[in-house]
Motif scaffolding. Structure first.
Motif, mmCIF file in Angstrom:
data_model
loop_
_atom_site.group_PDB
_atom_site.id
_atom_site.type_symbol
_atom_site.label_atom_id
_atom_site.label_comp_id
_atom_site.label_asym_id
_atom_site.label_seq_id
_atom_site.Cartn_x
_atom_site.Cartn_y
_atom_site.Cartn_z
ATOM 1 N N TRP A 299 0.890 11.664 19.595
ATOM 2 C CA TRP A 299 1.684 12.639 20.326
ATOM 3 C C TRP A 299 1.163 12.782 21.768
ATOM 4 O O TRP A 299 1.944 12.840 22.707
ATOM 5 C CB TRP A 299 1.633 13.975 19.586
ATOM 6 N N ILE A 300 -0.154 12.811 21.909
ATOM 7 C CA ILE A 300 -0.755 12.900 23.246
ATOM 8 C C ILE A 300 -0.434 11.647 24.053
ATOM 9 O O ILE A 300 -0.087 11.713 25.237
ATOM 10 C CB ILE A 300 -2.281 13.131 23.141
ATOM 11 N N ASP B 224 -6.563 15.269 7.022
ATOM 12 C CA ASP B 224 -7.066 15.605 8.363
ATOM 13 C C ASP B 224 -7.111 14.381 9.265
ATOM 14 O O ASP B 224 -6.770 14.462 10.453
ATOM 15 C CB ASP B 224 -8.461 16.237 8.277
ATOM 16 N N GLU C 37 -1.876 11.389 14.186
ATOM 17 C CA GLU C 37 -0.577 11.839 14.673
ATOM 18 C C GLU C 37 -0.712 12.627 15.982
ATOM 19 O O GLU C 37 0.111 12.476 16.889
ATOM 20 C CB GLU C 37 0.122 12.684 13.605
ATOM 21 N N ILE C 38 -1.747 13.459 16.081
ATOM 22 C CA ILE C 38 -2.000 14.207 17.325
ATOM 23 C C ILE C 38 -2.278 13.226 18.472
ATOM 24 O O ILE C 38 -1.763 13.386 19.587
ATOM 25 C CB ILE C 38 -3.186 15.178 17.155
ATOM 26 N N ASN C 39 -3.089 12.210 18.196
ATOM 27 C CA ASN C 39 -3.408 11.205 19.216
ATOM 28 C C ASN C 39 -2.137 10.491 19.686
ATOM 29 O O ASN C 39 -1.935 10.288 20.885
ATOM 30 C CB ASN C 39 -4.428 10.211 18.678
ATOM 31 N N TYR D 238 -3.590 13.580 10.315
ATOM 32 C CA TYR D 238 -3.145 14.553 11.315
ATOM 33 C C TYR D 238 -3.744 14.235 12.683
ATOM 34 O O TYR D 238 -3.051 14.300 13.699
ATOM 35 C CB TYR D 238 -3.519 15.960 10.855
ATOM 36 N N GLN D 239 -5.014 13.851 12.724
ATOM 37 C CA GLN D 239 -5.650 13.509 14.004
ATOM 38 C C GLN D 239 -5.016 12.277 14.636
ATOM 39 O O GLN D 239 -4.849 12.210 15.852
ATOM 40 C CB GLN D 239 -7.158 13.312 13.821
ATOM 41 N N PRO E 252 5.556 17.921 18.262
ATOM 42 C CA PRO E 252 4.163 17.863 17.835
ATOM 43 C C PRO E 252 4.067 17.797 16.314
ATOM 44 O O PRO E 252 4.917 18.351 15.610
ATOM 45 C CB PRO E 252 3.558 19.154 18.368
ATOM 46 N N PRO E 253 3.060 17.118 15.801
ATOM 47 C CA PRO E 253 2.915 17.013 14.347
ATOM 48 C C PRO E 253 2.454 18.336 13.737
ATOM 49 O O PRO E 253 1.906 19.191 14.432
ATOM 50 C CB PRO E 253 1.843 15.930 14.177
ATOM 51 N N THR E 254 2.700 18.474 12.464
ATOM 52 C CA THR E 254 2.219 19.653 11.734
ATOM 53 C C THR E 254 1.246 19.182 10.668
ATOM 54 O O THR E 254 1.412 18.097 10.094
ATOM 55 C CB THR E 254 3.373 20.412 11.066
ATOM 56 N N PRO E 255 0.216 19.979 10.397
ATOM 57 C CA PRO E 255 -0.735 19.584 9.351
ATOM 58 C C PRO E 255 -0.048 19.538 7.980
ATOM 59 O O PRO E 255 0.943 20.229 7.741
ATOM 60 C CB PRO E 255 -1.807 20.666 9.389
#
Length: 106
Positions: free
Chosen positions: A57-58, A47, A53-55, A50-51, A66-69
């Protein structure tokens, strides 16, 4: 298996065994061969990754996919029915037919 449905191993006992199983038990590995690997500490680490990677991406304004879990949550999982599974009534009939009678014991 012969004792299933009797006083020695009731259906309630079987339910407790299945529901209270440990994530790395043989039952868990047979039900979902990949789930046993995802212990709580590994889920937390995945998790966090993933967070991050999301950051990223943003920060890149979506210029990359976008990343996938790394794992699907249990809430997203859909139950899978085995191809050759029997209805409970048929299973009970077969188990009762295979149960030894007191005459067989002597």
């Amino acid at each position: 298996m012969r004792d299933l449905g009797t006083e020695r191993l009731s259906w309630d006992d079987l339910a407790v065994i299945v529901v209270q199983r440990k994530p790395d038990s043989a039952i868990s590995r047979s039900v979902d061969p990949h789930a046993w690997f995802w212990t709580p500490d590994r889920r937390i680490a995945a998790d966090l990754l993933y967070q991050v990677e999301i950051n990223n991406w943003i920060q890149l304004h979506g210029s990359i996919p976008p990343p996938t879990p790394l794992y699907a949550s249990a809430a997203d999982a859909t139950p899978v029915k085995a191809k050759n599974s029997l209805p409970e009534s048929e299973l009970r009939k077969r188990l009762k037919a295979n149960r030894p009678t007191p005459a067989d014991a002597s």
